[in-house]
Design a protein around this motif. Sequence first.
Motif, mmCIF file in Angstrom:
data_model
loop_
_atom_site.group_PDB
_atom_site.id
_atom_site.type_symbol
_atom_site.label_atom_id
_atom_site.label_comp_id
_atom_site.label_asym_id
_atom_site.label_seq_id
_atom_site.Cartn_x
_atom_site.Cartn_y
_atom_site.Cartn_z
ATOM 1 N N ASN A 119 2.127 23.086 -7.198
ATOM 2 C CA ASN A 119 2.533 23.199 -6.397
ATOM 3 C C ASN A 119 2.238 23.255 -5.177
ATOM 4 O O ASN A 119 1.528 22.913 -3.735
ATOM 5 C CB ASN A 119 3.771 22.259 -6.444
ATOM 6 C CG ASN A 119 4.232 21.646 -5.600
ATOM 7 O OD1 ASN A 119 3.642 20.804 -4.589
ATOM 8 N ND2 ASN A 119 5.309 21.020 -5.696
ATOM 9 N N SER A 154 -0.351 22.211 -2.509
ATOM 10 C CA SER A 154 -0.080 21.929 -0.863
ATOM 11 C C SER A 154 -1.307 23.089 0.020
ATOM 12 O O SER A 154 -1.400 22.188 1.467
ATOM 13 C CB SER A 154 1.211 22.206 -0.455
ATOM 14 O OG SER A 154 2.137 21.178 -1.316
ATOM 15 N N LEU A 209 -1.338 9.421 6.511
ATOM 16 C CA LEU A 209 -0.139 9.030 6.370
ATOM 17 C C LEU A 209 0.352 8.506 5.007
ATOM 18 O O LEU A 209 0.291 7.258 5.750
ATOM 19 C CB LEU A 209 0.807 9.899 6.925
ATOM 20 C CG LEU A 209 0.576 11.525 7.884
ATOM 21 C CD1 LEU A 209 1.719 11.714 9.234
ATOM 22 C CD2 LEU A 209 1.013 12.541 6.907
ATOM 23 N N THR A 232 4.425 6.670 3.229
ATOM 24 C CA THR A 232 5.723 6.071 2.861
ATOM 25 C C THR A 232 5.551 6.063 1.424
ATOM 26 O O THR A 232 4.390 5.352 0.723
ATOM 27 C CB THR A 232 6.665 5.517 3.765
ATOM 28 O OG1 THR A 232 5.543 3.885 3.521
ATOM 29 C CG2 THR A 232 6.220 6.133 5.170
ATOM 30 N N LYS A 233 6.539 6.381 0.333
ATOM 31 C CA LYS A 233 6.423 6.509 -0.956
ATOM 32 C C LYS A 233 6.387 4.667 -1.217
ATOM 33 O O LYS A 233 5.773 4.506 -2.100
ATOM 34 C CB LYS A 233 7.548 7.279 -1.333
ATOM 35 C CG LYS A 233 7.459 8.829 -1.461
ATOM 36 C CD LYS A 233 8.217 8.966 -2.608
ATOM 37 C CE LYS A 233 8.348 10.579 -1.527
ATOM 38 N NZ LYS A 233 9.510 11.093 -2.690
ATOM 39 N N TYR A 289 -0.649 2.499 5.798
ATOM 40 C CA TYR A 289 -0.889 4.097 5.984
ATOM 41 C C TYR A 289 -1.597 4.495 7.415
ATOM 42 O O TYR A 289 -1.442 3.522 8.611
ATOM 43 C CB TYR A 289 -2.171 4.710 5.193
ATOM 44 C CG TYR A 289 -3.409 3.537 6.289
ATOM 45 C CD1 TYR A 289 -4.309 4.674 6.826
ATOM 46 C CD2 TYR A 289 -4.475 2.633 5.257
ATOM 47 C CE1 TYR A 289 -5.469 4.110 7.419
ATOM 48 C CE2 TYR A 289 -5.380 1.981 5.428
ATOM 49 C CZ TYR A 289 -5.597 2.719 6.548
ATOM 50 O OH TYR A 289 -6.888 2.287 7.124
ATOM 51 N N LYS A 308 3.395 9.958 11.985
ATOM 52 C CA LYS A 308 4.552 9.848 11.514
ATOM 53 C C LYS A 308 5.226 8.794 12.377
ATOM 54 O O LYS A 308 5.507 9.295 13.282
ATOM 55 C CB LYS A 308 6.000 10.757 11.147
ATOM 56 C CG LYS A 308 5.147 11.524 9.202
ATOM 57 C CD LYS A 308 6.538 12.533 9.606
ATOM 58 C CE LYS A 308 5.866 13.788 8.199
ATOM 59 N NZ LYS A 308 7.129 14.806 8.093
ATOM 60 N N THR A 313 9.799 9.059 4.180
ATOM 61 C CA THR A 313 9.494 10.093 3.797
ATOM 62 C C THR A 313 7.607 10.334 3.290
ATOM 63 O O THR A 313 6.971 9.094 2.134
ATOM 64 C CB THR A 313 9.939 10.677 2.260
ATOM 65 O OG1 THR A 313 11.391 11.192 2.107
ATOM 66 C CG2 THR A 313 9.243 12.271 1.801
ATOM 67 N N TYR A 314 6.863 10.968 4.178
ATOM 68 C CA TYR A 314 5.112 10.419 4.144
ATOM 69 C C TYR A 314 4.759 12.455 3.074
ATOM 70 O O TYR A 314 5.262 13.017 3.028
ATOM 71 C CB TYR A 314 4.644 10.397 5.632
ATOM 72 C CG TYR A 314 5.622 10.118 6.381
ATOM 73 C CD1 TYR A 314 4.787 8.232 7.026
ATOM 74 C CD2 TYR A 314 6.265 9.860 7.245
ATOM 75 C CE1 TYR A 314 4.928 7.450 7.276
ATOM 76 C CE2 TYR A 314 7.034 9.102 8.040
ATOM 77 C CZ TYR A 314 6.082 7.467 7.930
ATOM 78 O OH TYR A 314 6.494 6.527 8.653
ATOM 79 N N TYR A 315 4.110 11.459 2.722
ATOM 80 C CA TYR A 315 2.852 12.344 2.021
ATOM 81 C C TYR A 315 1.122 12.108 2.323
ATOM 82 O O TYR A 315 0.759 10.946 2.706
ATOM 83 C CB TYR A 315 2.909 12.371 0.490
ATOM 84 C CG TYR A 315 2.262 11.124 -0.644
ATOM 85 C CD1 TYR A 315 1.501 11.206 -0.782
ATOM 86 C CD2 TYR A 315 3.412 9.473 -0.461
ATOM 87 C CE1 TYR A 315 0.690 9.751 -1.515
ATOM 88 C CE2 TYR A 315 2.618 9.025 -0.837
ATOM 89 C CZ TYR A 315 1.451 8.924 -1.572
ATOM 90 O OH TYR A 315 1.112 7.745 -1.724
ATOM 91 N N GLU A 316 0.414 13.282 2.686
ATOM 92 C CA GLU A 316 -0.777 13.475 2.906
ATOM 93 C C GLU A 316 -2.101 12.302 1.406
ATOM 94 O O GLU A 316 -0.981 13.249 -0.025
ATOM 95 C CB GLU A 316 -1.050 14.480 2.781
ATOM 96 C CG GLU A 316 -0.462 14.756 4.463
ATOM 97 C CD GLU A 316 -0.912 16.275 4.224
ATOM 98 O OE1 GLU A 316 -2.083 16.918 3.565
ATOM 99 O OE2 GLU A 316 -0.754 17.128 5.649
ATOM 100 N N ALA A 317 -2.976 11.791 1.569
ATOM 101 C CA ALA A 317 -3.623 10.905 0.996
ATOM 102 C C ALA A 317 -4.875 10.774 1.741
ATOM 103 O O ALA A 317 -4.662 10.935 2.452
ATOM 104 C CB ALA A 317 -2.872 10.250 0.379
#
Length: 230
Positions: free
Chosen positions: A149, A153, A192, A194-195, A200, A204, A209-213
């Motif tokens: 992980n 990251s 970014l 959110t789930k 996109y 923020k 909670t954001y995650y990169e894609a």
Amino acid sequence: MKWYQKTGWILAFLVLCFPLGCFLMWQYKKEWTMLIKAGASAAFGIFFLVLFLSAFSSDTSQAAALTDQLEAIQAEKQELETQVESLSADLSVLKDENQTNVAKIEELQDQLETAEQTIASMSDLDPAEDLQNQIDSLQQENTKLTEENEKLSSQIASASVSNSSKSSPDSSVSAGTDAPSQPADINSEIVLVTKTGSKYHNHKCGNGTYYEATLEDALARGLTPCKKCF
């Protein structure tokens, strides 16, 4: 006078053998009148006929009784043959069931032996040691997953930095060259997401909670750009 010409023998023959006695009476008893001979012939003839008919009816009844007995015996024979066939079929079914039960018993015996072997092998192990081994194995797997992980990251972060440097308009000026800058591949741009969101973002701009894609992944999922941050 001969013996068969005597009255006693003629009467005996009339009773025992009517035709012979009747012949002897008519032949040798000349002194008997016609009425006596006719009456004797009729009387002994009727007596002989009654005896003959009774004997014939007795034989007929005996033959009928024997016929009935024969039919009863044949019926009993057919019934016995039917019972034998039924018993043979039942015996075949019982043999098949016996073979099936024997196969099941063998299978159960094999399962019992396997279970006994498993129990014996489990009894040789220390439960605490076995549990500790499982815990150590899970910790090792957790460590490996954590390392992977972290690697992912770092790769995502480096890709984000590389992409932002490529997409910055000042990068062409700081390079000190008059050559036109090459446009960046927008599909590799990092955004970014959110789930639970359907848009996109480039930063923020809200809670969550954001995650990169990559932009390519976002567009492939049918996401639309956020109007607040674009």
